[in-house]
Design a protein around this motif. Structure first.
Motif, short mmCIF file in Angstrom:
data_model
loop_
_atom_site.label_atom_id
_atom_site.label_comp_id
_atom_site.label_asym_id
_atom_site.label_seq_id
_atom_site.Cartn_x
_atom_site.Cartn_y
_atom_site.Cartn_z
N GLU A 228 0.84 -1.20 0.00
CA GLU A 228 0.00 0.00 0.00
C GLU A 228 0.87 1.25 0.00
O GLU A 228 1.78 1.38 0.82
N ALA A 244 2.98 1.66 -5.25
CA ALA A 244 2.89 0.29 -4.73
C ALA A 244 3.31 -0.75 -5.76
O ALA A 244 3.84 -1.81 -5.41
N GLU A 285 -2.00 0.53 -4.58
CA GLU A 285 -2.09 -0.83 -4.05
C GLU A 285 -1.62 -1.83 -5.10
O GLU A 285 -1.86 -1.64 -6.30
N CYS A 320 6.40 2.39 1.04
CA CYS A 320 5.09 1.76 1.10
C CYS A 320 4.99 0.89 2.35
O CYS A 320 5.99 0.60 3.01
#
Length: 427
Positions: A228, A244, A285, A320
């Motif tokens: 993420e 990500a 993501e 991340c």
């Protein structure tokens, strides 16, 4: 010796199960159909639902998926009372025959299917004979429909024999996701077992061949790593984002760079990856579905420890976060020589068997290893048996099928082993 012949009732059951494949933890129809068969037999105990599972169920589908498959089973005629007892995917069943003094022998067969669309061509026997999968996108591409049929056939033979002792027949869910074996093992159902048998049909062994004991299971752990970051406009302000997908890509590259180990073979695979929403958005993501394996459980753990370092390092590199979920795993195991000898002896007198291989390597993973280890830790013996079949397509392919005569071979073989184990104990 005469050629084996599969009884019409066994053939019909196998084909019915083949028409209704269900994925891991969603085997509602399959479980109910097997329970119906078991209730028609003179068994002493029948257990299913949460009572046959410990607290180690892994990789259980979400509520929407469970509901979908439960409703499919209901529409196919599964009684509400059975579905209610199965609950939230507590699939599988255990049948017990108690014949007094003697050894306790267990046979495990698996019941789940795979997310594969079955072939429709005329040269694919299930399609030509009218028992192709009716659950489109899913099929029994590894023979578990045959395994379940063999299990019931062995039960019938035991009931009709002079077997003395206890026989436990275990219908295990969620083998394909290596998620059901540990749950069954931790329920305690195996803790009094003296001899444990598991089987697999095919495994690239031809019809007429039996492998008395399979060894060299690769220990395995499957995972999902979710990265993420922060999204941003990829053209106007890319520096405001934390990508990500970059973190995921770095992790994939470095997973394959994990050093090998002198203690034995290791494996790693990023089987499914993805992320992002559009070409002009810095993706926030991304994910990797993958696995690590090793010739031993220690080697698998070696790979897992380094994989976790790869995930955290890749996430840190690209600012991340990463969440790592273990989906399913299984240890390595071995077949005990004393039990393999019994299988070998029975195989050599079984109709339809013309070649017996004492030992072979699986070359893959199987969560029957949890059950094997559980029995061995309690002082019992375990063996994993291979029953050859001429399958036209490889395992896990749209054209996989089994020669139904080899189901009869499996029944004769395993029933003979169970009965012999009891006879050996009383001699």
């Amino acid at each position: 010796m005469p050629e084996p012949d599969l009884a019409d009732t066994d053939r019909d059951l196998r084909r019915e199960l083949h028409r209704h494949p269900e994925p891991a933890w969603c085997e509602f129809y399959t479980t109910a159909r097997l329970i119906d068969e078991l209730e028609q037999r003179a068994i002493d105990e029948l257990h299913y639902g949460a009572e046959i599972h410990g607290d180690a169920r892994r990789n259980v589908p979400d509520d929407a998926t469970l509901t979908e498959w439960r409703e499919r089973a209901r529409e196919a005629g599964t009684p509400d009372a059975v579905l209610d007892h199965i609950g939230e995917g507590y699939t599988g069943a255990v049948a017990i025959v108690d014949r007094g003094d003697g050894p306790t022998v267990a046979l495990r067969v698996d019941i789940d299917a795979l997310p594969i669309t079955e072939a429709e061509s005329d040269d694919h026997h299930p399609a030509a004979a009218g028992f192709r999968s009716t659950n489109e996108g899913y099929m029994h591409a590894c023979g578990h429909d045959a395994h379940a049929t063999i299990g019931l056939g062995v039960l019938d033979r035991v009931l009709d024999s002079d077997f003395a002792g206890a026989f436990k027949l275990i219908f295990q869910p969620a083998e394909e996701t290596i998620a059901g074996g540990q749950s069954i093992a931790e329920s305690g159902v195996l803790d009094d077992v003296d001899s444990f048998l598991a089987l697999h049909i095919g495994l690239d062994h031809p019809s007429g061949e039996v492998v008395a004991g399979i060894d060299e299971f690769l220990a395995v752990r499957q995972f999902e790593a979710t990265f993420e970051g922060d999204s941003a406009h990829a053209g106007a302000r890319p520096e405001d984002g934390d990508n990500a997908v970059q973190a995921m890509a770095a992790a994939v590259q470095n997973l394959y760079g994990i050093p090998r180990n002198s203690a034995g073979g290791t494996r790693v695979n990023a089987g499914r990856v993805g992320g992002g929403t559009a070409s002009n958005i810095v993706p926030e993501e991304a994910f990797i579905d993958g696995e690590v394996r090793g010739e031993t459980t220690a080697l698998m753990e070696y790979m897992w420890d380094r994989a976790e370092n790869v995930f955290s390092g890749a996430a840190t590199m690209h600012n991340c976060a990463v969440d790592i979920e273990r989906l399913g795993d299984a240890p390595s195991a071995h077949s005990d020589a004393a039990l393999v000898d019994v299988v070998d002896r029975v195989a050599r007198r079984t109709a339809g068997v013309d070649h017996v291989v004492d030992h072979d390597s699986l070359g893959g993973s199987e969560d029957a290893t949890y059950l094997m280890q559980r029995v061995q830790q309690q002082g019992g013996l375990a063996a994993y048996v291979g029953v050859g079949t001429d399958h036209p397509g490889g395992h896990h392919t749209p054209t996989f099928d089994v020669d139904e005569r080899d189901i009869a071979v499996g029944i004769d073989l395993l029933a003979g082993v169970v009965v012999d184990l009891a006879a050996d104990e009383t001699e």
